[in-house]
Design an enzyme around this catalytic site. Structure first.
Site, PDB file in Angstrom:
ATOM      1  N   TYR A  78      -9.828  -0.922   3.104  1.00  0.00           N
ATOM      2  CA  TYR A  78      -9.272  -0.799   4.455  1.00  0.00           C
ATOM      3  C   TYR A  78      -8.944   0.644   4.809  1.00  0.00           C
ATOM      4  CZ  TYR A  78      -8.661  -5.571   6.192  1.00  0.00           C
ATOM      5  OH  TYR A  78      -8.876  -6.813   6.699  1.00  0.00           O
TER       6      TYR A  78
ATOM      7  N   ASP B  37       0.803  -1.218   0.000  1.00  0.00           N
ATOM      8  CA  ASP B  37       0.000   0.000   0.000  1.00  0.00           C
ATOM      9  C   ASP B  37       0.836   1.269   0.000  1.00  0.00           C
ATOM     10  OD1 ASP B  37      -2.305  -1.478  -0.060  1.00  0.00           O
ATOM     11  OD2 ASP B  37      -2.644  -1.412   2.089  1.00  0.00           O
TER      12      ASP B  37
END
Length: 635
Positions: free
Chosen positions: A386, A300
């Site tokens: 998320y 990420d």
């Protein structure tokens, strides 16, 4: 450094770039001819000066102001790293990297429309009775690198799909199982559409807004945080003074929230502890072996960029932070290189934290007690399904803590009625979440009372009975020097209380011992995927909890630039030199995280799960540094 014809006066060399400086950086690169019409900016940020410049800086000094840029050129397929002097308005360096691809851009979103327009994709949906393309939610993912021929020569993403019953519906409740599109975003081409078999789309809703969940609790009374005299911190630019702490904050486009020049005032001087502390990389490997999921993993930070818009959240008073708040805005670059502000990107406030220290004297019947409080510096980032909150806590006794708060929505998959997933958990009827990990690596550039530091591994063990231990109760604390990089690739051992001490051998405390800070582990999984797997090769940092390297200004990313990379970059590559790390300027790289086996209570939105570590003074002070905290009744 080349002599400058002009000078730039700044309050401090680590001041973040302004919106105007970001735009100027892009303009200089375009004017130089390096950046053409099909080139886009993955990041523009301050090119941080070397540590000596920062260490020697005094107010009023002049510095050369430099920006760093990551550029993706879709015309050539090349990716580039640039350094630009804003002082001289010229390009200092322009380097093409043929071994790595910079993080993905808004090109990922272009993959959505390309996928929807592909007849193979439309046919796959029709097999499942889905014909309304406006009802779809398509999520693009980094494609990874699996050793497939030609894979590295394109900028690839994979696209997975969900159905929304209405625009506000939670699409993750309705995954379209088995359909995966792979898209070349550089050339605007859908490379393939895989269909691994029809599984019914789960029908049950997974909405979690207040209007959808039914009756709400009525007995939760308001909790107000009031500081009538204001907060105890002072802010000048990006510098924070709170109690005896001094530090600077910024937002990096890949690393996210960064702390700089962290020190603690002791006996009239600010003693350095950390030069820089920030996320270096994070990886989310999924453990589902089914064809439609086995490729899923995401870096990420390196593949996407946590500090870029829209991943970094603009925080709001009342929920993200509570109390008397100070916000820091962030200046970020869009893909055209224009600077833009993200308001309230970093939140700072104080919290009560219970008892700091206490003793009741049973002889005099007197009590001394002090209350603890902590300063909280935080940011929150949304990446797909998320949310990740990064919270740095500063305590009155010189302790510092990093906590990652994980929340958001599970990555889901559909299962046939009556089936149990082999590598996941049912969280709702016909809806499962694959087992997965969240592994974070933080780069901690220590300067404990100065730059010459060593790292020791500490353990506590019991001794067997013997002449010197007749009752068998003796314990010993051991400390083993990690003298070279090969010795400093370590994993935790909770049974022995294993931790690591960052020591300054040249500074001594009142009892004659070297001053030190201790790294205390929290949740510490390492990579579960086999070392031969694609994700393990690319995330080599995750096989150990601890790595130590000598400071090198160009060694910043634990996995290099992982997008489409075959693996081996970053820490595995650097530490192969097995450099000495004793009594030198050391960088500690610490990996921790969460093994997530999902449960029904994590659906439809998961309560926060926590992971992190603590940095605790261990002989850094001569005695309890919080003795001078006044009793609460004096406030």
């Amino acid at each position: 450094m080349t002599a400058v014809s002009e000078t730039t006066i700044v309050e401090h060399p680590l001041e973040p770039l302004t919106v105007e400086e970001i735009s100027a950086t892009a303009a200089i690169l375009r004017a130089s001819g390096h950046v053409g019409d099909r080139a886009h900016f993955a990041a523009i940020t301050l090119h941080e000066p070397v540590k000596e410049v920062v260490r020697d800086f005094a107010p009023g000094d002049t510095v050369e102001r430099e920006a760093g840029a990551l550029v993706v050129d879709h015309a050539t397929g090349g990716t580039y790293e640039a350094v630009v002097s804003l002082t001289r308005r010229e390009v200092v360096s322009w380097v093409r990297s043929d071994d790595q691809a910079m993080n993905l851009l808004g090109e990922m979103m272009g993959a959505i429309e390309l996928t929807k327009a592909d007849p193979r994709y439309v046919d796959a949906l029709a097999k499942r009775g889905i014909t309304d393309l406006d009802s779809l939610q398509l999520d693009p993912w980094p494609a990874g690198n699996f050793g497939i021929e030609g894979e590295r020569d394109r900028r690839l993403v994979r696209v997975i799909s969900y159905v929304r019953d209405n625009p506000a519906d939670n699409g993750y409740a309705h995954p379209i199982e088995g359909v995966v599109a792979t898209v070349d975003v550089q050339h605007g081409e859908v490379v393939s559409v895989e269909d691994h078999g029809v599984v019914p789309v789960p029908k049950a809703h997974g909405n979690y807004d207040a209007a959808s969940v039914g009756a709400l609790r009525t007995d939760l009374k308001p909790l107000d945080i009031v500081q009538a005299e204001g907060p105890s911190f002072e802010v000048t630019g990006n510098e924070v003074h709170w109690q005896k702490w001094r530090f600077r904050v910024s937002m990096h486009p890949l690393d996210g929230l960064v702390l700089h020049t962290v020190g603690y005032e002791d006996q009239g001087r600010v003693r350095p502890i950390l030069h820089r502390a920030a996320l270096s990389e994070m990886v989310v490997p999924y453990g589902e072996a089914a064809l439609g999921h086995r490729w899923k993993n995401a870096f990420d930070s390196g593949e996407l960029g946590l500090g870029r818009f829209p991943f970094v959240n603009s925080l709001e008073l009342g929920c993200d932070c509570l109390g008397t708040i100070h916000y820091f805005d962030a200046a970020v670059a869009d893909e055209e290189g224009e600077g833009q502000a993200v308001p309230n990107a970093i939140c700072m406030h104080e919290e009560d934290y219970g008892i700091l220290w206490k003793h009741f004297d049973m002889h005099t019947f007197t009590t001394e007690v002090r209350r603890s409080r902590r300063l909280v510096v935080s940011s929150i980032h949304t990446v797909g399904n998320y949310e990740y909150g990064f919270f740095w806590y500063f305590y009155l006794d010189g302790t510092k803590q990093l906590e990652v708060k994980l929340t958001g929505i599970l990555q889901t998959m559909a299962v046939a009625p009556g089936e149990e997933p082999a590598h996941g958990s049912l969280v709702a009827p016909q809806l499962a979440a694959p087992h997965h990990q969240h592994l974070f690596n933080f780069r901690l550039d220590f300067d404990v009372d100065g730059p010459e530091n060593s790292v020791y591994e500490t353990e506590v063990t019991g001794l067997p009975p013997g002449p010197d231990n007749p009752y068998g109760n003796a314990t010993v604390s051991s400390a083993r020097l990690l003298a070279r990089e090969s010795e400093a690739q370590r994993v935790v051992d909770p049974a022995r209380g294993r931790g690591w001490m960052i020591v300054n051998p040249g500074r001594r405390n009142a009892v004659g011992r070297p001053v030190a800070y201790r790294l205390m582990p929290g949740n510490t999984p390492t990579m579960l995927a086999d070392e031969s797997s694609a994700v393990a090769r690319r995330a080599g940092f995750a096989r150990n909890n601890l790595w130590v390297t000598p400071y090198a200004p160009d060694e910043r990313r634990a996995a290099g630039y992982p997008n489409l990379h075959a693996g081996g970059a970053g820490l595995p590559e650097w530490t192969a030199a097995d450099r000495p790390i004793e009594n030198t300027d050391v960088v500690v790289w610490y990996t921790f995280g969460v093994n997530h086996v999902a449960r029904p209570e994590d659906w439809p939105v998961m309560p926060v799960e926590y992971a992190g570590f603590t940095l605790q003074p261990f002989g850094f002070f001569d005695r309890n540094p919080a003795l001078d905290v006044p009793p609460s009744h004096q406030h």
